[in-house]
Scaffold this motif. Structure first.
Motif, PDB file in Angstrom:
ATOM      1  N   SER A 159      62.893  56.749 -29.101  1.00 31.96           N
ATOM      2  CA  SER A 159      61.354  56.901 -29.195  1.00 31.96           C
ATOM      3  C   SER A 159      60.502  55.649 -29.044  1.00 31.96           C
ATOM      4  O   SER A 159      59.522  55.477 -28.455  1.00 31.96           O
ATOM      5  CB  SER A 159      60.795  57.436 -30.535  1.00 31.96           C
ATOM      6  OG  SER A 159      59.401  57.930 -30.427  1.00 31.96           O
ATOM      7  N   ALA A 160      61.037  54.533 -29.744  1.00 32.24           N
ATOM      8  CA  ALA A 160      60.467  53.200 -29.477  1.00 32.24           C
ATOM      9  C   ALA A 160      60.366  52.597 -28.006  1.00 32.24           C
ATOM     10  O   ALA A 160      59.386  52.132 -27.695  1.00 32.24           O
ATOM     11  CB  ALA A 160      61.149  52.263 -30.394  1.00 32.24           C
ATOM     12  N   SER A 161      61.338  53.121 -27.286  1.00 32.37           N
ATOM     13  CA  SER A 161      61.278  52.286 -25.981  1.00 32.37           C
ATOM     14  C   SER A 161      60.959  53.415 -24.707  1.00 32.37           C
ATOM     15  O   SER A 161      60.902  53.304 -23.716  1.00 32.37           O
ATOM     16  CB  SER A 161      62.892  52.406 -25.418  1.00 32.37           C
ATOM     17  OG  SER A 161      63.637  53.325 -25.700  1.00 32.37           O
ATOM     18  N   ASN A 162      60.248  54.520 -25.487  1.00 31.46           N
ATOM     19  CA  ASN A 162      59.438  55.481 -24.470  1.00 31.46           C
ATOM     20  C   ASN A 162      58.133  55.369 -24.256  1.00 31.46           C
ATOM     21  O   ASN A 162      57.161  55.390 -25.213  1.00 31.46           O
ATOM     22  CB  ASN A 162      59.871  56.882 -24.987  1.00 31.46           C
ATOM     23  CG  ASN A 162      59.315  58.200 -24.145  1.00 31.46           C
ATOM     24  OD1 ASN A 162      58.890  57.914 -23.054  1.00 31.46           O
ATOM     25  ND2 ASN A 162      59.075  59.377 -24.655  1.00 31.46           N
ATOM     26  N   PRO A 163      57.754  55.144 -23.156  1.00 37.04           N
ATOM     27  CA  PRO A 163      56.253  54.895 -22.727  1.00 37.04           C
ATOM     28  C   PRO A 163      55.340  55.959 -23.159  1.00 37.04           C
ATOM     29  O   PRO A 163      54.251  55.889 -23.501  1.00 37.04           O
ATOM     30  CB  PRO A 163      56.209  54.423 -21.057  1.00 37.04           C
ATOM     31  CG  PRO A 163      57.629  54.163 -21.018  1.00 37.04           C
ATOM     32  CD  PRO A 163      58.585  55.157 -22.106  1.00 37.04           C
ATOM     33  N   LYS A 164      55.642  57.216 -23.091  1.00 38.74           N
ATOM     34  CA  LYS A 164      55.056  58.346 -23.213  1.00 38.74           C
ATOM     35  C   LYS A 164      54.447  58.537 -24.677  1.00 38.74           C
ATOM     36  O   LYS A 164      53.364  58.769 -24.745  1.00 38.74           O
ATOM     37  CB  LYS A 164      55.911  59.572 -23.147  1.00 38.74           C
ATOM     38  CG  LYS A 164      55.257  60.953 -23.193  1.00 38.74           C
ATOM     39  CD  LYS A 164      56.263  62.114 -23.380  1.00 38.74           C
ATOM     40  CE  LYS A 164      56.876  62.195 -24.589  1.00 38.74           C
ATOM     41  NZ  LYS A 164      57.953  63.634 -24.539  1.00 38.74           N
TER      42      LYS A 164
END
Length: 205
Positions: free
Chosen positions: A120-125
């Protein structure tokens, strides 16, 4: 935050949680291989990361999140590589007709949480959602600690509900895989989903 805006925010977070993306793909892959129980801490890790972004946006730090630049790119690539690695592990997983290969114990539980958090931390969304939609449901300039706590609680409820529903449906489909050939197909399908999630994340800007 009014009751109406709170309910609208909860619905928006729920829909956001079930929108296809790396997190949903990871939940699908894990549930297909390990069942619904194996997804709880994976989902919780994702939700905790989301809540951190939510609080940052509430405190007026959303602009900083958009200016991470190279640092965020590194996080995104590392997350993508990790997803691809997990997919490769699933593809090569030994055949397990009883689901005994799912990791348990404190170490496995902590690892699942960290995996979810990194995904989640690496998801731009995630960043874009809270930056773009949070002002729709609340006046950021007038927020107090109670509003932030309420928004965090609603995020926890909405996202966990959405992610665990996906896990439940995927786990039910898992029951149809009872032969070695079908389990191998299941492992490779789940691995392909995870690898696809990693590729998606690597190419997403």
């Amino acid at each position: 935050m009014t009751l109406e805006s709170a309910m609208s925010f909860l619905a928006a977070v729920f829909l956001f949680g079930i929108t296809p993306g790396p997190g949903v793909f990871a939940i699908l892959a894990r549930a297909l291989v390990g069942g619904v129980g194996s997804c709880a801490l994976l989902a919780l890790g994702m939700v905790v990361s989301d809540i951190i972004y939510l609080v940052a946006a509430c405190l007026g730090l959303a602009v900083i999140a958009t200016l991470w630049g190279d640092a965020f790119t590194v996080i995104r690539i590392v997350g993508a590589v990790y997803l691809i690695y997990l997919g490769w592990r699933m593809w090569r997983a030994p055949l397990d007709l009883e689901g005994e290969n799912a990791k348990g114990g404190a170490t496995g539980m902590a690892l699942s949480f960290v995996q979810g958090f990194l995904i989640s931390a690496s998801n731009p969304k995630v960043i874009l959602f809270y930056i773009a939609f949070l002002p729709t449901f609340m006046d950021l300039a007038a927020l107090d600690a109670g509003d932030i706590l309420l928004a965090s609680a609603l995020t926890l409820i909405g996202l966990m509900l959405g992610l665990m529903m996906i896990a439940l449906f995927a786990a039910k489909a898992r029951r149809f895989f009872r032969t070695q050939a079908s389990v191998q197909t299941l492992n490779r399908s789940a691995g392909s989903i995870m690898i696809g999630a990693g590729v998606f994340l690597a190419t997403k800007h």
